[in-house]
Design an enzyme around this catalytic site. Structure first.
Site, PDB file in Angstrom:
ATOM      1  N   ILE A  99       0.761  -1.415  -0.279  1.00 47.33           N
ATOM      2  CA  ILE A  99      -0.025   0.111   0.049  1.00 47.33           C
ATOM      3  C   ILE A  99       0.949   1.180  -0.289  1.00 47.33           C
ATOM      4  N   LEU A 133       2.455   4.070   7.850  1.00 44.10           N
ATOM      5  CA  LEU A 133       2.696   3.141   7.427  1.00 44.10           C
ATOM      6  C   LEU A 133       3.167   0.918   7.465  1.00 44.10           C
ATOM      7  N   ALA A 134       4.445   1.686   7.873  1.00 41.53           N
ATOM      8  CA  ALA A 134       5.341   0.354   8.651  1.00 41.53           C
ATOM      9  C   ALA A 134       4.219  -0.149   9.057  1.00 41.53           C
ATOM     10  N   THR A 175       7.709  -4.636  16.110  1.00 48.71           N
ATOM     11  CA  THR A 175       7.361  -3.457  14.727  1.00 48.71           C
ATOM     12  C   THR A 175       6.372  -2.720  15.423  1.00 48.71           C
ATOM     13  N   THR A 199      -6.265  -0.840   9.956  1.00 51.06           N
ATOM     14  CA  THR A 199      -6.679  -2.248   9.616  1.00 51.06           C
ATOM     15  C   THR A 199      -8.300  -2.494  10.882  1.00 51.06           C
ATOM     16  N   ASP A 200      -9.464  -3.043   9.512  1.00 50.27           N
ATOM     17  CA  ASP A 200     -10.191  -3.595  10.075  1.00 50.27           C
ATOM     18  C   ASP A 200     -10.545  -4.969  11.043  1.00 50.27           C
ATOM     19  N   GLU A 201      -9.704  -5.670  11.024  1.00 55.21           N
ATOM     20  CA  GLU A 201      -9.152  -6.626  11.796  1.00 55.21           C
ATOM     21  C   GLU A 201      -9.430  -6.241  13.379  1.00 55.21           C
ATOM     22  N   TYR A 213      -1.377 -10.522  15.044  1.00 55.18           N
ATOM     23  CA  TYR A 213      -1.223  -8.916  14.068  1.00 55.18           C
ATOM     24  C   TYR A 213      -2.145  -8.312  14.854  1.00 55.18           C
ATOM     25  N   LYS A 227      -1.921  -4.121  16.335  1.00 55.54           N
ATOM     26  CA  LYS A 227      -2.376  -3.072  15.825  1.00 55.54           C
ATOM     27  C   LYS A 227      -3.512  -2.002  16.275  1.00 55.54           C
ATOM     28  N   ASN A 282      -7.760  -4.533   1.162  1.00 57.16           N
ATOM     29  CA  ASN A 282      -6.940  -4.250  -0.622  1.00 57.16           C
ATOM     30  C   ASN A 282      -6.274  -5.365  -1.666  1.00 57.16           C
ATOM     31  N   ASN A 334     -14.579 -16.421   0.821  1.00 59.08           N
ATOM     32  CA  ASN A 334     -13.564 -16.229  -0.503  1.00 59.08           C
ATOM     33  C   ASN A 334     -13.473 -17.391  -1.524  1.00 59.08           C
TER      34      ASN A 334
HETATM   35  P1  NAD Z   1       3.172  -4.905   3.673  1.00 53.31           P
HETATM   36  O1  NAD Z   1       3.731  -5.327   4.317  1.00 53.31           O
HETATM   37  O2  NAD Z   1       3.368  -4.568   2.571  1.00 53.31           O
HETATM   38  O3  NAD Z   1       4.684  -3.356   3.567  1.00 53.31           O
HETATM   39  C1  NAD Z   1       4.935  -3.101   5.058  1.00 53.31           C
HETATM   40  C2  NAD Z   1       5.954  -2.304   4.981  1.00 53.31           C
HETATM   41  O4  NAD Z   1       6.788  -1.793   6.168  1.00 53.31           O
HETATM   42  C3  NAD Z   1       7.197  -2.526   3.748  1.00 53.31           C
HETATM   43  O5  NAD Z   1       7.500  -2.614   2.967  1.00 53.31           O
HETATM   44  C4  NAD Z   1       8.181  -3.262   5.169  1.00 53.31           C
HETATM   45  O6  NAD Z   1       9.621  -2.936   4.597  1.00 53.31           O
HETATM   46  C5  NAD Z   1       8.212  -2.041   5.937  1.00 53.31           C
HETATM   47  N1  NAD Z   1       8.305  -2.226   7.101  1.00 53.31           N
HETATM   48  C6  NAD Z   1       8.716  -3.665   8.771  1.00 53.31           C
HETATM   49  N2  NAD Z   1       9.003  -2.963   9.927  1.00 53.31           N
HETATM   50  C7  NAD Z   1       9.537  -2.049   9.052  1.00 53.31           C
HETATM   51  C8  NAD Z   1      10.453  -1.343  10.408  1.00 53.31           C
HETATM   52  N3  NAD Z   1      10.529  -1.689  11.434  1.00 53.31           N
HETATM   53  N4  NAD Z   1      10.659   0.131  10.257  1.00 53.31           N
HETATM   54  C9  NAD Z   1      10.747   0.533   8.691  1.00 53.31           C
HETATM   55  N5  NAD Z   1       9.764  -0.024   8.102  1.00 53.31           N
HETATM   56  C10 NAD Z   1       9.549  -1.262   7.663  1.00 53.31           C
HETATM   57  O7  NAD Z   1       2.212  -4.064   4.511  1.00 53.31           O
HETATM   58  P2  NAD Z   1       0.817  -3.706   3.525  1.00 53.31           P
HETATM   59  O8  NAD Z   1      -0.264  -4.563   3.007  1.00 53.31           O
HETATM   60  O9  NAD Z   1       1.531  -2.483   2.246  1.00 53.31           O
HETATM   61  O10 NAD Z   1       0.169  -2.780   5.192  1.00 53.31           O
HETATM   62  C11 NAD Z   1       0.562  -1.715   4.911  1.00 53.31           C
HETATM   63  C12 NAD Z   1      -0.147  -0.694   6.203  1.00 53.31           C
HETATM   64  O11 NAD Z   1      -1.402  -0.417   5.752  1.00 53.31           O
HETATM   65  C13 NAD Z   1      -0.128  -1.641   7.173  1.00 53.31           C
HETATM   66  O12 NAD Z   1      -0.058  -0.701   7.982  1.00 53.31           O
HETATM   67  C14 NAD Z   1      -1.599  -2.563   7.625  1.00 53.31           C
HETATM   68  O13 NAD Z   1      -1.649  -3.003   9.021  1.00 53.31           O
HETATM   69  C15 NAD Z   1      -2.333  -1.649   6.782  1.00 53.31           C
HETATM   70  N6  NAD Z   1      -3.707  -2.073   6.770  1.00 53.31           N
HETATM   71  C16 NAD Z   1      -2.985  -3.287   5.643  1.00 53.31           C
HETATM   72  C17 NAD Z   1      -4.258  -3.287   4.550  1.00 53.31           C
HETATM   73  C18 NAD Z   1      -3.427  -4.779   3.283  1.00 53.31           C
HETATM   74  O14 NAD Z   1      -4.415  -5.571   2.902  1.00 53.31           O
HETATM   75  N7  NAD Z   1      -2.929  -5.279   2.735  1.00 53.31           N
HETATM   76  C19 NAD Z   1      -5.348  -3.498   5.080  1.00 53.31           C
HETATM   77  C20 NAD Z   1      -6.098  -2.488   5.976  1.00 53.31           C
HETATM   78  C21 NAD Z   1      -4.657  -1.931   6.337  1.00 53.31           C
HETATM   79  O1  DAU Z   2      -8.695  -6.733   6.339  1.00 47.75           O
HETATM   80  C1  DAU Z   2      -7.705  -6.079   6.385  1.00 47.75           C
HETATM   81  C2  DAU Z   2      -6.588  -7.000   6.493  1.00 47.75           C
HETATM   82  O2  DAU Z   2      -5.958  -7.632   5.222  1.00 47.75           O
HETATM   83  C3  DAU Z   2      -5.542  -6.310   6.663  1.00 47.75           C
HETATM   84  O3  DAU Z   2      -5.185  -5.875   7.752  1.00 47.75           O
HETATM   85  C4  DAU Z   2      -4.325  -7.786   6.653  1.00 47.75           C
HETATM   86  O4  DAU Z   2      -2.596  -6.643   6.529  1.00 47.75           O
HETATM   87  C5  DAU Z   2      -3.643  -8.070   4.990  1.00 47.75           C
HETATM   88  O5  DAU Z   2      -3.107  -9.045   5.217  1.00 47.75           O
HETATM   89  C6  DAU Z   2      -5.363  -8.747   4.999  1.00 47.75           C
HETATM   90  O6  DAU Z   2      -5.239  -9.493   5.835  1.00 47.75           O
HETATM   91  P1  DAU Z   2      -5.863 -11.106   5.631  1.00 47.75           P
HETATM   92  O7  DAU Z   2      -5.989 -12.292   6.208  1.00 47.75           O
HETATM   93  O8  DAU Z   2      -7.546 -10.939   5.940  1.00 47.75           O
HETATM   94  O9  DAU Z   2      -5.483 -11.366   4.261  1.00 47.75           O
HETATM   95  P2  DAU Z   2      -5.145 -12.609   3.517  1.00 47.75           P
HETATM   96  O10 DAU Z   2      -4.708 -12.134   2.066  1.00 47.75           O
HETATM   97  O11 DAU Z   2      -4.102 -13.265   4.410  1.00 47.75           O
HETATM   98  O12 DAU Z   2      -6.270 -13.698   3.750  1.00 47.75           O
HETATM   99  C7  DAU Z   2      -7.647 -13.467   2.896  1.00 47.75           C
HETATM  100  C8  DAU Z   2      -8.508 -14.639   3.259  1.00 47.75           C
HETATM  101  O13 DAU Z   2      -8.044 -15.287   2.528  1.00 47.75           O
HETATM  102  C9  DAU Z   2      -8.306 -14.264   4.441  1.00 47.75           C
HETATM  103  O14 DAU Z   2     -10.136 -15.232   4.730  1.00 47.75           O
HETATM  104  C10 DAU Z   2      -7.764 -16.404   4.427  1.00 47.75           C
HETATM  105  C11 DAU Z   2      -7.816 -17.277   3.326  1.00 47.75           C
HETATM  106  N1  DAU Z   2      -6.325 -17.278   2.148  1.00 47.75           N
HETATM  107  C12 DAU Z   2      -5.749 -16.613   2.978  1.00 47.75           C
HETATM  108  C13 DAU Z   2      -4.109 -17.775   1.986  1.00 47.75           C
HETATM  109  C14 DAU Z   2      -3.129 -17.150   2.372  1.00 47.75           C
HETATM  110  C15 DAU Z   2      -7.070 -18.426   2.005  1.00 47.75           C
HETATM  111  O15 DAU Z   2      -7.987 -19.725   2.566  1.00 47.75           O
HETATM  112  N2  DAU Z   2      -5.691 -19.181   1.978  1.00 47.75           N
HETATM  113  C16 DAU Z   2      -4.751 -18.474   1.981  1.00 47.75           C
HETATM  114  O16 DAU Z   2      -3.198 -19.022   1.146  1.00 47.75           O
END
Ligand code: NAD
Ligand code: DAU
Length: 352
Positions: A14, A83-84, A102, A132-134, A158, A162, A188, A257
């Site tokens: 993100i 975001l980190a 972290t 996150t919504d989690e 996790y 958060k 996302n 899913n």
């Molecule tokens: P990601 O894992 O792709 O990226 C995380 C980034 O943070 C990486 O570039 C990593 O190198 C950096 N990082 C980790 N530890 C660090 C540290 N100690 N110092 C500096 N940098 C560090 O994560 P993402 O999916 O892009 O998520 C970004 C943010 O959004 C997170 O805070 C996550 O909780 C939140 N979020 C993610 C989702 C999703 O669906 N992916 C949804 C809602 C919220």
């Molecule tokens: O809701 C926001 C969250 O969405 C963010 O805060 C997290 O950073 C992000 O990783 C994501 O969490 P989820 O656990 O929902 O995402 P993931 O892609 O890991 O899994 C999505 C759904 O799919 C979940 O119900 C678990 C399932 N899953 C996931 C994987 C990786 C499977 O069934 N098989 C798999 O191999």
């Protein structure tokens, strides 16, 4: 207008979209991307902006207090988009300490560094914490949605980490008047997502005709939002949201899913010229994720009513774009599915 904006985690999924949006949209602002480049951080996500004059990359750790203090001073940071984080639920189940360190200590470190640098002058400053919504826990299959008033009830290490970081951000606002805003977003999807997450993992596995590990019966529900829509929401809230407020961000786009997986299969098969449904045979039901939350679904009406944001992309269009991107960027995928990630994948899904 903030002039020197620190984006943490900008080399992640993100974060890279937020950096790209801000570097292009705000040429008069300096965008500092601070990232430790963990396994999830990848500078290849930002090749197209790395030479822009208003962009600076700094490799560093949000847990390093001295380094964060120096960073705020060196760039005179007046806005932070944080975001980190460690972001993958499955990894948190295996290694909760890293997540607490972290996500909790890193956020607190950054808050302290910002508070010290801003030294009580909050006007024109902002700390935007990305969450996150989690943190809200799990919903039943009854149509209810997470609102900004929903009680925190995290279940995974996790989401607990958060939730704790969100509380620290609010505590800074309530205790010091610190200018903070928190956003809680749903799942996302889109380009540059690390392939441990469902959508990129499954696109890549379908392409290579590898098993698709569906946790449990595949009945869990997630609410999917295209990542560029999340980046736009962050831009809107960072600039126009109210201090001390929480805004939920989501797509009103719930998918079971297994239904989502079938859409991905159909799309990949079609784009690769395979017969319809050819890859259905790859679906492999595996042991469920421990503590697997049943359903997430976000009510983002506050954001729409107060600030006018809403998702711009229909899901069908977003998935098509996403699958096309991963198929066209196999080199990006190959670079990160080798080495350390390959070992993680083997252990995670084959137990070896
Ligand atoms: P990601 O894992 O792709 O990226 C995380 C980034 O943070 C990486 O570039 C990593 O190198 C950096 N990082 C980790 N530890 C660090 C540290 N100690 N110092 C500096 N940098 C560090 O994560 P993402 O999916 O892009 O998520 C970004 C943010 O959004 C997170 O805070 C996550 O909780 C939140 N979020 C993610 C989702 C999703 O669906 N992916 C949804 C809602 C919220
Ligand atoms: O809701 C926001 C969250 O969405 C963010 O805060 C997290 O950073 C992000 O990783 C994501 O969490 P989820 O656990 O929902 O995402 P993931 O892609 O890991 O899994 C999505 C759904 O799919 C979940 O119900 C678990 C399932 N899953 C996931 C994987 C990786 C499977 O069934 N098989 C798999 O191999």
């Amino acid at each position: 207008m903030k002039r020197n904006i620190l984006i943490t985690g900008g080399a992640g999924f993100i974060g890279s979209h937020v950096v790209r949006l801000f570097v292009g949209k705000y040429p008069d602002c300096r965008i500092v991307n601070l990232d430790r480049l963990t396994y999830a951080g990848n500078l290849a996500n930002l090749r197209d902006v790395e030479n822009r004059p208003n962009y600076t990359f700094v490799k560093g750790d949000i847990c390093d207090y001295d380094a964060m203090r120096s960073l705020f001073a060196e760039y005179d940071i007046d806005g932070v988009i944080h975001l980190a984080a460690e972001s993958h639920v499955d990894r948190s189940i295996r290694d909760p300490f890293t997540f607490a360190w972290t996500n909790v200590m890193g956020t607190l470190t950054l808050l302290q560094a910002a508070r010290e640098h801003w030294n009580g002058t909050w006007e024109g400053r902002r700390f935007h914490h990305i969450s996150t919504d989690e943190v809200y826990g799990a919903l039943p299959f009854d149509g209810t949605l997470f609102t900004e008033q929903t009680r925190y009830d995290p279940h995974s290490p996790y989401s607990a980490s958060k939730a704790s970081s969100d509380h620290f951000v609010r505590a800074f606002h309530d205790t010091y008047g610190f200018p903070a805003v928190v956003t809680n977003c749903s799942n996302n999807y889109g380009p540059y997502q690390f392939p441990e997450k469902l959508i990129p993992l499954f696109i890549n596995n379908i392409r290579h005709e590898k098993p698709l590990p569906v946790y449990g019966r595949g009945e869990n529900i997630r609410d999917w939002l295209y990542v560029e829509d999340h980046a736009r929401a962050i831009d809107t809230i960072f600039h126009r949201g109210r201090d001390g407020e929480t805004y939920n961000i989501g797509g009103f786009n719930e998918w079971r899913n297994i239904d989502l997986i079938r859409v991905i299969i159909r799309t990949v098969d079609r784009l690769l010229g395979r017969p319809e449904g050819a890859s259905e045979k790859l679906i492999t039901y595996v042991t469920d994720r421990a503590g697997h939350d049943l359903r997430y679904a976000i009510d983002s009406r506050k954001l729409k009513e107060e600030l006018g944001w809403e998702p711009s992309l229909q899901f069908e269009e977003g998935i098509e774009k996403t699958v096309r991107w991963y198929l066209a960027n196999q080199e990006w995928m190959d670079d990160i599915t080798s080495g350390e990630y390959e070992r993680y994948y083997q252990e995670m899904y084959t137990g070896r």
